[in-house]
Design a protein around this motif. Structure first.
Motif: not given
Length: 227
Positions: A1-14
């Motif tokens: 998983x690339x960095x952008x995808x990880x950031x998106x998951x974190x933002x959605x979870x938040x």
């Protein structure tokens, strides 16, 4: 998983977490009972009249329709199911209680003694009394106890077999009832004074002390004394 995808998951979870918190907060606010505000009249600046009723079931339209609970009459004459009452400081509060619930013996007879009212007594159905002997008649149905105000008022109960016994609130004067009046002084310390019914009327809960006994809006609330 690339960095952008990880950031998106974190933002959605938040975002989901914040949404759940806000949903819980607004859900709590939606279900918390309203405060009925009592104000003095221009001709009697240091007195307010408070009219309450206590019923065996609060009835449909409320979070717990089968629980016993209190209603307060607001300035528009409407019965509001709540145990939150705002009154001014340095004021005599004249309380009228319409009692529609059944009563019984007290686990501790001391709860039958009236304290903290003007004269340390109440007027029950036209008769002044300072002690309600729950071993007699139909006993005590509920109490209004605010320890920090020194207030303890037992409320005389009915027979549950009365022909016009009210089943669900708000009840009306055509139903069997007792009328109890008393006056107390709010003092000069603005504060939210907790009050509680000390009669364990939480049927179905451990020792009768759960459910309505532990829930604001039913058998617990506050006298909000304001400046």
């Amino acid at each position: 998983m690339n960095k952008g995808a990880r950031i998106s998951i974190v933002l959605v979870s938040a975002a989901v977490a914040v949404g759940l918190i806000l949903f819980g907060i607004f859900g709590y606010l939606r279900t918390y009972p309203p405060t009925v505000v009592f104000t003095p009249s221009p001709t009697q600046p240091h007195t307010v009249d408070v009219t309450l009723q206590v019923d065996p079931d609060v009835g449909p339209g409320h979070a717990h329709p089968a629980w016993p609970g209190w209603f307060a009459k607001n300035a528009q004459g409407k019965w509001v199911q709540t145990t939150l009452y705002q009154v001014p400081e340095r004021t005599y509060v004249h309380v009228t209680v319409y009692e529609y619930d059944s009563g019984g013996p007290l686990r501790n007879p001391i709860w039958g003694k009236v304290t903290g009212t003007v004269g340390n007594d109440v007027v029950l159905n036209g008769k002044t009394v300072s002690l309600l002997d729950a071993a007699q008649g139909f006993g005590v149905g509920h109490t209004i106890v605010a320890p920090a105000l020194g207030l303890s008022v037992p409320v005389w109960g009915l027979s549950g077999t009365e022909k016009t016994f009210c089943q669900t609130g708000p009840c009306t004067l055509s139903n069997a009832h007792n009328v109890e009046t008393f006056t107390f002084y709010t003092g000069n310390h603005p504060h939210n004074y907790r009050w509680q019914c000390f009669i364990p009327c939480g049927a179905g809960y451990l020792n009768g002390n759960g459910g309505p006994m532990a829930t604001t809006g039913y058998m617990a609330g506050f006298w909000k004394v304001v400046a």
